[in-house]
Scaffold this motif. Structure first.
Motif, PDB file in Angstrom:
ATOM      1  N   PHE A  88     -11.163   9.889   5.830  1.00 53.22           N
ATOM      2  CA  PHE A  88      -9.760   9.907   6.229  1.00 53.22           C
ATOM      3  C   PHE A  88      -9.035   8.801   5.485  1.00 53.22           C
ATOM      4  O   PHE A  88      -9.653   7.896   4.935  1.00 53.22           O
ATOM      5  CB  PHE A  88      -9.583   9.786   7.750  1.00 53.22           C
ATOM      6  CG  PHE A  88      -9.996   8.475   8.361  1.00 53.22           C
ATOM      7  CD1 PHE A  88      -9.045   7.509   8.687  1.00 53.22           C
ATOM      8  CD2 PHE A  88     -11.325   8.200   8.648  1.00 53.22           C
ATOM      9  CE1 PHE A  88      -9.411   6.307   9.270  1.00 53.22           C
ATOM     10  CE2 PHE A  88     -11.707   7.005   9.234  1.00 53.22           C
ATOM     11  CZ  PHE A  88     -10.741   6.047   9.544  1.00 53.22           C
ATOM     12  N   LEU A  89      -7.717   8.908   5.470  1.00 53.90           N
ATOM     13  CA  LEU A  89      -6.874   7.974   4.733  1.00 53.90           C
ATOM     14  C   LEU A  89      -5.955   7.251   5.703  1.00 53.90           C
ATOM     15  O   LEU A  89      -5.445   7.851   6.641  1.00 53.90           O
ATOM     16  CB  LEU A  89      -6.021   8.774   3.739  1.00 53.90           C
ATOM     17  CG  LEU A  89      -5.494   8.070   2.514  1.00 53.90           C
ATOM     18  CD1 LEU A  89      -6.620   7.888   1.513  1.00 53.90           C
ATOM     19  CD2 LEU A  89      -4.388   8.883   1.878  1.00 53.90           C
ATOM     20  N   ILE A  90      -5.759   5.971   5.450  1.00 57.53           N
ATOM     21  CA  ILE A  90      -4.721   5.203   6.137  1.00 57.53           C
ATOM     22  C   ILE A  90      -3.765   4.740   5.048  1.00 57.53           C
ATOM     23  O   ILE A  90      -4.192   4.125   4.068  1.00 57.53           O
ATOM     24  CB  ILE A  90      -5.298   4.000   6.901  1.00 57.53           C
ATOM     25  CG1 ILE A  90      -6.226   4.482   8.020  1.00 57.53           C
ATOM     26  CG2 ILE A  90      -4.164   3.122   7.459  1.00 57.53           C
ATOM     27  CD1 ILE A  90      -6.950   3.368   8.751  1.00 57.53           C
ATOM     28  N   ALA A  91      -2.486   5.069   5.216  1.00 60.90           N
ATOM     29  CA  ALA A  91      -1.504   4.733   4.188  1.00 60.90           C
ATOM     30  C   ALA A  91      -0.367   3.923   4.785  1.00 60.90           C
ATOM     31  O   ALA A  91       0.138   4.241   5.856  1.00 60.90           O
ATOM     32  CB  ALA A  91      -0.957   6.004   3.550  1.00 60.90           C
ATOM     33  N   SER A  92       0.014   2.899   4.072  1.00 58.73           N
ATOM     34  CA  SER A  92       1.181   2.100   4.428  1.00 58.73           C
ATOM     35  C   SER A  92       2.338   2.513   3.525  1.00 58.73           C
ATOM     36  O   SER A  92       2.201   2.524   2.304  1.00 58.73           O
ATOM     37  CB  SER A  92       0.886   0.610   4.239  1.00 58.73           C
ATOM     38  OG  SER A  92       2.061  -0.147   4.398  1.00 58.73           O
ATOM     39  N   ILE A  93       3.456   2.863   4.152  1.00 56.20           N
ATOM     40  CA  ILE A  93       4.655   3.246   3.409  1.00 56.20           C
ATOM     41  C   ILE A  93       5.769   2.269   3.749  1.00 56.20           C
ATOM     42  O   ILE A  93       6.101   2.071   4.918  1.00 56.20           O
ATOM     43  CB  ILE A  93       5.112   4.678   3.782  1.00 56.20           C
ATOM     44  CG1 ILE A  93       4.050   5.705   3.411  1.00 56.20           C
ATOM     45  CG2 ILE A  93       6.458   5.008   3.142  1.00 56.20           C
ATOM     46  CD1 ILE A  93       3.795   5.858   1.930  1.00 56.20           C
ATOM     47  N   ASP A  94       6.312   1.655   2.731  1.00 56.62           N
ATOM     48  CA  ASP A  94       7.501   0.816   2.856  1.00 56.62           C
ATOM     49  C   ASP A  94       8.582   1.541   2.064  1.00 56.62           C
ATOM     50  O   ASP A  94       8.491   1.629   0.842  1.00 56.62           O
ATOM     51  CB  ASP A  94       7.224  -0.573   2.283  1.00 56.62           C
ATOM     52  CG  ASP A  94       8.416  -1.511   2.353  1.00 56.62           C
ATOM     53  OD1 ASP A  94       9.558  -1.035   2.567  1.00 56.62           O
ATOM     54  OD2 ASP A  94       8.217  -2.724   2.177  1.00 56.62           O
ATOM     55  N   THR A  95       9.575   2.073   2.755  1.00 57.40           N
ATOM     56  CA  THR A  95      10.582   2.885   2.074  1.00 57.40           C
ATOM     57  C   THR A  95      11.459   2.072   1.135  1.00 57.40           C
ATOM     58  O   THR A  95      12.216   2.644   0.352  1.00 57.40           O
ATOM     59  CB  THR A  95      11.462   3.656   3.084  1.00 57.40           C
ATOM     60  OG1 THR A  95      12.087   2.725   3.968  1.00 57.40           O
ATOM     61  CG2 THR A  95      10.625   4.655   3.878  1.00 57.40           C
ATOM     62  N   ASP A  96      11.338   0.751   1.171  1.00 58.44           N
ATOM     63  CA  ASP A  96      12.081  -0.101   0.244  1.00 58.44           C
ATOM     64  C   ASP A  96      11.327  -0.329  -1.069  1.00 58.44           C
ATOM     65  O   ASP A  96      11.849  -0.966  -1.979  1.00 58.44           O
ATOM     66  CB  ASP A  96      12.379  -1.462   0.878  1.00 58.44           C
ATOM     67  CG  ASP A  96      13.329  -1.346   2.056  1.00 58.44           C
ATOM     68  OD1 ASP A  96      14.138  -0.395   2.089  1.00 58.44           O
ATOM     69  OD2 ASP A  96      13.258  -2.210   2.955  1.00 58.44           O
ATOM     70  N   VAL A  97      10.101   0.181  -1.145  1.00 53.05           N
ATOM     71  CA  VAL A  97       9.254  -0.035  -2.327  1.00 53.05           C
ATOM     72  C   VAL A  97       8.866   1.317  -2.915  1.00 53.05           C
ATOM     73  O   VAL A  97       8.413   2.208  -2.194  1.00 53.05           O
ATOM     74  CB  VAL A  97       7.971  -0.821  -1.945  1.00 53.05           C
ATOM     75  CG1 VAL A  97       7.023  -0.932  -3.124  1.00 53.05           C
ATOM     76  CG2 VAL A  97       8.326  -2.193  -1.406  1.00 53.05           C
ATOM     77  N   HIS A  98       9.023   1.452  -4.211  1.00 50.45           N
ATOM     78  CA  HIS A  98       8.597   2.678  -4.889  1.00 50.45           C
ATOM     79  C   HIS A  98       7.076   2.632  -5.025  1.00 50.45           C
ATOM     80  O   HIS A  98       6.535   1.750  -5.688  1.00 50.45           O
ATOM     81  CB  HIS A  98       9.262   2.773  -6.260  1.00 50.45           C
ATOM     82  CG  HIS A  98       8.876   4.004  -6.996  1.00 50.45           C
ATOM     83  ND1 HIS A  98       9.373   5.243  -6.668  1.00 50.45           N
ATOM     84  CD2 HIS A  98       8.034   4.199  -8.025  1.00 50.45           C
ATOM     85  CE1 HIS A  98       8.857   6.147  -7.467  1.00 50.45           C
ATOM     86  NE2 HIS A  98       8.031   5.530  -8.309  1.00 50.45           N
ATOM     87  N   ALA A  99       6.396   3.570  -4.377  1.00 52.05           N
ATOM     88  CA  ALA A  99       4.933   3.562  -4.341  1.00 52.05           C
ATOM     89  C   ALA A  99       4.394   4.860  -4.930  1.00 52.05           C
ATOM     90  O   ALA A  99       3.963   5.744  -4.212  1.00 52.05           O
ATOM     91  CB  ALA A  99       4.452   3.366  -2.907  1.00 52.05           C
TER      92      ALA A  99
END
Length: 163
Positions: A88-99
C-alpha cells in the motif's frame, strides 16, 4: 489482530521544492508504522540528498538537460520499483508544492489496485479533485494523525474493510 504486520508501504510525497526535502513527515510516521510490523520504503533513505538536488539544478542552469536523465534517471526507476513492491502507499500532498513524481506514484499504485492513503496538508476539502475520482474518499485524510488512526483501525479490525 496485527493485520499490517509484514506489509510494505511506500511513502510518496514531494522531496524537491520543499525546505526539509520531505524528511520530517516521513520521520514522524515511520516509527509508528514499524511498531506495527510494517516495512517502510522511504525514498529519503536513498543516497540522493540535497547535494543531488543541487547538482540537478546546476545541470539545468547550464542547459545540460541530457545529463539529468543519464546521471540521475535511476532515482525515478528506484522510486517506481518501490511502488511495485509495496502493498500500500501513503502519500503526502501539499497543494502549494508541485509534486510531479508523487502523482505518478499514486497513479501507478492505483492502477495496480493497491490501497493509496493520501494526507492532504491543507485538509481533505482542498485535495485535488482528481484524487477523488481515483480513490475512495475514505482514503483522503486531513491530517497525518487521522491517517494513522485509520491504519490503527485496519490493523486491529477482524472484519474485511471495504472501500
Amino acid at each position: 489482530m496485527n493485520r499490517l504486520s509484514g506489509m510494505r508501504t511506500y511513502l510518496a510525497g514531494a522531496m524537491d521544492r520543499v525546505p526539509d526535502g520531505g524528511v520530517v513527515w516521513r520521520d514522524k510516521i515511520t516509527p509508528l508504522l514499524e511498531s506495527k510490523g510494517v516495512v517502510v520504503l522511504n525514498p529519503c533513505d536513498k543516497p540522493e540528498d540535497a547535494s543531488t538536488r543541487n547538482s540537478i539544478e546546476e545541470l539545468k542552469q547550464r542547459g545540460e538537460y541530457s545529463k539529468i536523465k543519464k546521471e540521475y534517471g535511476v532515482i525515478r526507476t528506484l522510486d517506481l520499483r518501490c511502488v511495485d513492491i509495496s502493498d500500500f502507499l501513503i502519500a503526502s500532498i501539499d497543494t502549494d508544492v508541485h509534486a510531479c513524481g508523487t502523482y505518478e506514484e499514486i497513479a501507478l499504485a492505483n492502477s495496480q489496485k493497491k490501497p493509496v492513503l493520501v494526507w492532504c496538508q491543507q485538509g481533505n476539502k482542498h485535495a485535488p479533485n482528481w484524487l477523488y475520482f481515483m480513490l475512495p474518499h475514505q482514503h483522503i485524510f486531513s491530517s497525518l494523525d487521522s491517517l494513522m488512526t485509520y491504519l490503527e483501525y485496519v490493523d486491529s479490525n477482524k472484519e474485511d474493510i471495504e472501500h
